[in-house]
Scaffold this motif. Structure first.
Motif, PDB file in Angstrom:
ATOM      1  N   PHE A 292      61.228   0.518 -14.588  1.00  0.00           N
ATOM      2  CA  PHE A 292      62.495  -0.120 -14.228  1.00  0.00           C
ATOM      3  C   PHE A 292      63.710   0.764 -14.476  1.00  0.00           C
ATOM      4  O   PHE A 292      64.763   0.545 -13.873  1.00  0.00           O
ATOM      5  CB  PHE A 292      62.646  -1.444 -14.975  1.00  0.00           C
ATOM      6  CG  PHE A 292      61.596  -2.458 -14.615  1.00  0.00           C
ATOM      7  CD1 PHE A 292      61.324  -2.760 -13.287  1.00  0.00           C
ATOM      8  CD2 PHE A 292      60.860  -3.094 -15.596  1.00  0.00           C
ATOM      9  CE1 PHE A 292      60.362  -3.677 -12.942  1.00  0.00           C
ATOM     10  CE2 PHE A 292      59.886  -4.029 -15.260  1.00  0.00           C
ATOM     11  CZ  PHE A 292      59.633  -4.325 -13.931  1.00  0.00           C
ATOM     12  N   SER A 293      63.587   1.754 -15.357  1.00  0.00           N
ATOM     13  CA  SER A 293      64.716   2.656 -15.605  1.00  0.00           C
ATOM     14  C   SER A 293      64.807   3.758 -14.553  1.00  0.00           C
ATOM     15  O   SER A 293      65.792   4.503 -14.514  1.00  0.00           O
ATOM     16  CB  SER A 293      64.591   3.295 -16.996  1.00  0.00           C
ATOM     17  OG  SER A 293      63.433   4.109 -17.075  1.00  0.00           O
ATOM     18  N   LYS A 294      63.813   3.848 -13.682  1.00  0.00           N
ATOM     19  CA  LYS A 294      63.790   4.861 -12.628  1.00  0.00           C
ATOM     20  C   LYS A 294      64.344   4.287 -11.321  1.00  0.00           C
ATOM     21  O   LYS A 294      64.200   3.103 -11.039  1.00  0.00           O
ATOM     22  CB  LYS A 294      62.366   5.387 -12.393  1.00  0.00           C
ATOM     23  CG  LYS A 294      61.576   5.693 -13.658  1.00  0.00           C
ATOM     24  CD  LYS A 294      62.261   6.704 -14.556  1.00  0.00           C
ATOM     25  CE  LYS A 294      61.429   6.974 -15.817  1.00  0.00           C
ATOM     26  NZ  LYS A 294      62.153   7.795 -16.807  1.00  0.00           N
ATOM     27  N   ASN A 295      64.949   5.133 -10.531  1.00  0.00           N
ATOM     28  CA  ASN A 295      65.502   4.704  -9.253  1.00  0.00           C
ATOM     29  C   ASN A 295      64.388   4.252  -8.304  1.00  0.00           C
ATOM     30  O   ASN A 295      63.436   4.995  -8.059  1.00  0.00           O
ATOM     31  CB  ASN A 295      66.281   5.854  -8.606  1.00  0.00           C
ATOM     32  CG  ASN A 295      67.521   6.229  -9.379  1.00  0.00           C
ATOM     33  OD1 ASN A 295      68.452   5.455  -9.485  1.00  0.00           O
ATOM     34  ND2 ASN A 295      67.522   7.432  -9.946  1.00  0.00           N
ATOM     35  N   GLY A 296      64.513   3.039  -7.784  1.00  0.00           N
ATOM     36  CA  GLY A 296      63.546   2.533  -6.820  1.00  0.00           C
ATOM     37  C   GLY A 296      62.359   1.810  -7.410  1.00  0.00           C
ATOM     38  O   GLY A 296      61.556   1.246  -6.665  1.00  0.00           O
ATOM     39  N   GLY A 297      62.241   1.776  -8.743  1.00  0.00           N
ATOM     40  CA  GLY A 297      61.098   1.110  -9.366  1.00  0.00           C
ATOM     41  C   GLY A 297      61.083  -0.387  -9.112  1.00  0.00           C
ATOM     42  O   GLY A 297      60.093  -0.946  -8.634  1.00  0.00           O
ATOM     43  N   LEU A 298      62.190  -1.047  -9.412  1.00  0.00           N
ATOM     44  CA  LEU A 298      62.295  -2.483  -9.175  1.00  0.00           C
ATOM     45  C   LEU A 298      62.216  -2.798  -7.689  1.00  0.00           C
ATOM     46  O   LEU A 298      61.530  -3.740  -7.282  1.00  0.00           O
ATOM     47  CB  LEU A 298      63.618  -3.004  -9.744  1.00  0.00           C
ATOM     48  CG  LEU A 298      63.977  -4.449  -9.407  1.00  0.00           C
ATOM     49  CD1 LEU A 298      62.937  -5.415  -9.975  1.00  0.00           C
ATOM     50  CD2 LEU A 298      65.367  -4.800  -9.929  1.00  0.00           C
ATOM     51  N   GLU A 299      62.908  -2.002  -6.882  1.00  0.00           N
ATOM     52  CA  GLU A 299      62.933  -2.248  -5.433  1.00  0.00           C
ATOM     53  C   GLU A 299      61.536  -2.144  -4.815  1.00  0.00           C
ATOM     54  O   GLU A 299      61.204  -2.905  -3.894  1.00  0.00           O
ATOM     55  CB  GLU A 299      63.883  -1.257  -4.750  1.00  0.00           C
ATOM     56  CG  GLU A 299      65.353  -1.509  -5.006  1.00  0.00           C
ATOM     57  CD  GLU A 299      65.828  -1.058  -6.391  1.00  0.00           C
ATOM     58  OE1 GLU A 299      66.982  -1.349  -6.746  1.00  0.00           O
ATOM     59  OE2 GLU A 299      65.042  -0.402  -7.104  1.00  0.00           O
ATOM     60  N   PHE A 300      60.713  -1.234  -5.327  1.00  0.00           N
ATOM     61  CA  PHE A 300      59.354  -1.114  -4.795  1.00  0.00           C
ATOM     62  C   PHE A 300      58.547  -2.370  -5.063  1.00  0.00           C
ATOM     63  O   PHE A 300      57.844  -2.872  -4.184  1.00  0.00           O
ATOM     64  CB  PHE A 300      58.648   0.097  -5.396  1.00  0.00           C
ATOM     65  CG  PHE A 300      57.180   0.155  -5.055  1.00  0.00           C
ATOM     66  CD1 PHE A 300      56.756   0.451  -3.772  1.00  0.00           C
ATOM     67  CD2 PHE A 300      56.224  -0.127  -6.024  1.00  0.00           C
ATOM     68  CE1 PHE A 300      55.407   0.481  -3.443  1.00  0.00           C
ATOM     69  CE2 PHE A 300      54.869  -0.107  -5.714  1.00  0.00           C
ATOM     70  CZ  PHE A 300      54.461   0.203  -4.417  1.00  0.00           C
ATOM     71  N   LEU A 301      58.627  -2.896  -6.286  1.00  0.00           N
ATOM     72  CA  LEU A 301      57.871  -4.105  -6.607  1.00  0.00           C
ATOM     73  C   LEU A 301      58.347  -5.286  -5.771  1.00  0.00           C
ATOM     74  O   LEU A 301      57.540  -6.116  -5.327  1.00  0.00           O
ATOM     75  CB  LEU A 301      57.987  -4.431  -8.097  1.00  0.00           C
ATOM     76  CG  LEU A 301      57.311  -3.452  -9.065  1.00  0.00           C
ATOM     77  CD1 LEU A 301      57.388  -3.983 -10.492  1.00  0.00           C
ATOM     78  CD2 LEU A 301      55.861  -3.200  -8.678  1.00  0.00           C
ATOM     79  N   LEU A 302      59.644  -5.368  -5.525  1.00  0.00           N
ATOM     80  CA  LEU A 302      60.161  -6.444  -4.680  1.00  0.00           C
ATOM     81  C   LEU A 302      59.655  -6.295  -3.251  1.00  0.00           C
ATOM     82  O   LEU A 302      59.312  -7.282  -2.591  1.00  0.00           O
ATOM     83  CB  LEU A 302      61.690  -6.439  -4.710  1.00  0.00           C
ATOM     84  CG  LEU A 302      62.337  -6.826  -6.047  1.00  0.00           C
ATOM     85  CD1 LEU A 302      63.848  -6.623  -5.983  1.00  0.00           C
ATOM     86  CD2 LEU A 302      62.004  -8.267  -6.409  1.00  0.00           C
TER      87      LEU A 302
END
Length: 289
Positions: A66-76
């Motif tokens: 989650f601290s990396k760019n795109g981590g949360l967006e990928f899971l969504l």
């Protein structure tokens, strides 16, 4: 029609790519391995609620994902839904079948079983991540081959573009010098709620040169041609003054909010879905071949 893959539009997947490009190689690989392991466990144990519910406050996932760019967006993009479900009212991601995602959102009950179609979507998500990460690393390697000096902490992107939204929030995407201004516009539009009916304009933060970014011809120019490398700041403005183009408060802009209107979405056939998946896996690579 708007093509939907794993419950998200092609624009959302492209947006995720731009965010992943902001990472340095080490962070990108760590993010990818963590996300793919998480999804692989769900494929192995599809009906085990422990694997399908992820607490955003988890320290390990915060550090690796989650601290990396795109981590949360990928899971969504992969099908997870954000909600407030734990006892401390903290954010939780839950993977639910596409047909029941809306019905189970914000409800405390056993999550329904995944279908074979859901499992296939998860496999496609892993394939997309692995292919995209490899493309990002290849693009960075091509820069090194041109004697460009890069440190280990430098991002894979050649150009970092900050976009100021009408909410006052600033979002950043990673691009290459031969990307088009149209690519930046598509990235900016992913933060607006109206995908089809709402258009936007891009401008530089200096009134004297704003006109230089208007017109269809300019959208087909590369970032190098427009001298927007290696860094640039642009302003995204809706062509119609409509306060409904954004959801929520300023802080909501960090979470993907683009949602196609129901009346505009046609459910594609299985053949169309398969073809579109293949296109997305190759699209980013083909853009720079």
């Amino acid at each position: 029609y708007v093509v939907i893959i794993c419950g998200k539009s092609k624009m959302e997947w492209e947006k995720c790519t731009r965010l992943l490009l902001l990472n340095c190689p080490a962070d990108l690989i760590l993010l990818s391995e963590t996300a793919c392991t998480l999804i692989t466990n769900i494929i192995k144990y599809p009906n085990d609620e422990r694997y399908r519910t992820v607490k955003c406050s988890n320290k390990i996932l915060q550090q690796k994902l989650f601290s990396k760019n795109g981590g949360l967006e990928f899971l969504l993009c992969a099908g997870f839904v954000m909600s407030n479900q734990d006892e401390s009212n903290l954010k939780v991601l839950t993977l639910t079948p596409k047909s029941s995602a809306e019905n189970t959102k914000n409800k405390k009950k056993s999550i329904p079983e995944l279908t074979d179609y859901d499992i296939e979507d998860l496999r496609e998500s892993i394939a997309w991540m692995e292919a995209t990460v490899q493309d990002c690393l290849n693009l960075r390697a091509s820069r090194l081959s041109k004697s460009v000096e890069l440190s280990d902490s430098d991002s894979c992107a050649e150009c970092l573009v900050q976009i100021r939204l009408p909410t006052g929030t600033t979002v950043t995407g990673g691009f290459m010098g031969n990307d088009l201004l149209q690519d930046i516009k598509s990235f900016a539009r992913s933060y607006f709620t109206q995908l089809r009916s709402q258009d936007i304009e891009l401008s530089l933060p200096h009134a004297a040169v704003n006109e230089s970014l208007k017109g269809e011809a300019v959208l087909q120019k590369t970032l190098e041609e427009l001298r927007l490398t290696p860094r640039a700041v642009l302003i995204a403005t809706p062509t119609v003054d409509d306060t409904t183009v954004f959801k929520g408060k300023k802080s909501d802009a960090a979470v993907p909010v683009a949602q196609p209107a129901k009346s505009e979405v046609k459910k594609p056939s299985s053949v169309q879905l398969q073809q579109e998946r293949k296109k997305i896996l190759q699209a980013f690579k083909d853009d720079h071949s």
